[in-house]
Design a protein around this motif. Sequence first.
Motif, PDB file in Angstrom:
ATOM      1  N   ASN A 206       1.152  -1.169   0.186  1.00  0.00           N
ATOM      2  CA  ASN A 206      -0.454  -0.062   0.123  1.00  0.00           C
ATOM      3  C   ASN A 206       1.112   1.164   0.169  1.00  0.00           C
ATOM      4  OD1 ASN A 206      -2.256  -0.942   0.183  1.00  0.00           O
ATOM      5  ND2 ASN A 206      -2.180  -2.020   2.480  1.00  0.00           N
ATOM      6  N   HIS A 207       2.143   1.019  -0.211  1.00  0.00           N
ATOM      7  CA  HIS A 207       2.699   2.288   0.420  1.00  0.00           C
ATOM      8  C   HIS A 207       3.906   2.370  -1.469  1.00  0.00           C
ATOM      9  CE1 HIS A 207       2.395   3.562   4.131  1.00  0.00           C
ATOM     10  NE2 HIS A 207       1.718   1.888   4.344  1.00  0.00           N
ATOM     11  N   SER A 208       4.117   3.365  -1.640  1.00  0.00           N
ATOM     12  CA  SER A 208       5.253   3.338  -2.955  1.00  0.00           C
ATOM     13  C   SER A 208       6.741   3.364  -2.233  1.00  0.00           C
ATOM     14  CB  SER A 208       5.008   4.767  -3.422  1.00  0.00           C
ATOM     15  OG  SER A 208       3.183   4.971  -3.990  1.00  0.00           O
ATOM     16  N   PHE A 209       7.010   2.834  -3.216  1.00  0.00           N
ATOM     17  CA  PHE A 209       8.740   2.938  -3.309  1.00  0.00           C
ATOM     18  C   PHE A 209      10.207   3.400  -3.638  1.00  0.00           C
ATOM     19  CE2 PHE A 209       6.519   0.293  -0.013  1.00  0.00           C
ATOM     20  CZ  PHE A 209       7.761  -0.143   1.043  1.00  0.00           C
ATOM     21  N   HIS A 210      10.750   4.335  -3.886  1.00  0.00           N
ATOM     22  CA  HIS A 210      11.610   4.360  -5.281  1.00  0.00           C
ATOM     23  C   HIS A 210      12.529   4.208  -5.270  1.00  0.00           C
ATOM     24  CE1 HIS A 210       7.848   7.481  -6.116  1.00  0.00           C
ATOM     25  NE2 HIS A 210       7.934   7.021  -4.962  1.00  0.00           N
ATOM     26  N   ILE A 211      13.458   3.629  -6.369  1.00  0.00           N
ATOM     27  CA  ILE A 211      15.328   3.896  -6.900  1.00  0.00           C
ATOM     28  C   ILE A 211      15.670   5.185  -7.204  1.00  0.00           C
ATOM     29  CG2 ILE A 211      16.158   1.591  -7.968  1.00  0.00           C
ATOM     30  CD1 ILE A 211      14.219  -0.703  -6.694  1.00  0.00           C
TER      31      ILE A 211
END
Length: 342
Positions: A206-211
Amino acid sequence: MKSQTHNQKDEIWLLLDSRDVGGIETHILQLAQGLKQFQQSVRVIFLCKYEQTHPLTISLNNANISYRFLDGTLRELLDYTRHHCPSVIHSHGYKAAIYSRLLRLSLLTSHQKIRFINTFHAGEVGKGKLALYDIIDRWSARFSHHNFAVSELISQRVPSQTTVLNNFIDTTNLKPSTGELIAFVGRLSHEKAPDRFIELAKKHPNHSFHIYGSGPMEKELIKHLPNNVIFHGHQDSMDTIWNDIGLLIICSRYEGLPMTALEAMGRGIPVISTPVGNISKLIQPEMNGWITEPEALSQALLHWFELSSINKVEIQHAAQRTIQDQFSSNAVIPQILKVYEV
């Protein structure tokens, strides 16, 4: 290539062999900027110019820092040094360190007085040629006038005396981040463990993760990205991106003292990190960030989600104070200059 009109005999050279921007290159940029702030003349020397334009040159141009590309041979380095006679050559990375020590031995009979300094950055033991370079680098350390290491663990692997030195950043114009993104920033390689970041993301759909970054694991990682992971790829500069980030995750298997952690905390971005390198010198758990084993990253992230806004602000401010007091150019550059001037 940037040019300079002043007497190059007073210059400090920062020597490296590099194709891309990573921890060493970020360190060199901060060192060059810090030395310049202390009224030192500095030039970055690349041992070799590879096919593509080196992204570090963009930052060097913006900071008005001179640099020079050589042809990759010891002969040109020797000729260039004899012609310009810098006061200090400070090497970074396997090849640059080995070249600088060979250069010192080649100049033993000359009248040039140059201080040869080296910083050990690598926490991991490479394979193949890298392993060989690593062995030669460590065992030839005694031919440098002084050796720094960016962590206790790295220092212990060097048979010669080393000084453990805090990594550092320029905090002069840093503005606190107002972002909320959960991010991984760094090279997509085994030692940085971006695979752990992706596994963490899978546990929090439910959370966005950024690389942000690129590297040898890139293609394989992209094949298995969950829907909540956004891959931004290589960044020439993170300066404008940091303001979007609210939490940095460091999942590394090996580290010295991650420059990304300093960059984040200097902007009030808390860090959750695995217990690598000298991270324990930087992070005081529950005070300015968190240190946790890889299997407990998810629990630490949940803790962050559950914190009140007031507690989050307290940790953000503590992170900034830590960098300013112990890991800033103002705190560390004077220690380096003392070694340069001995």
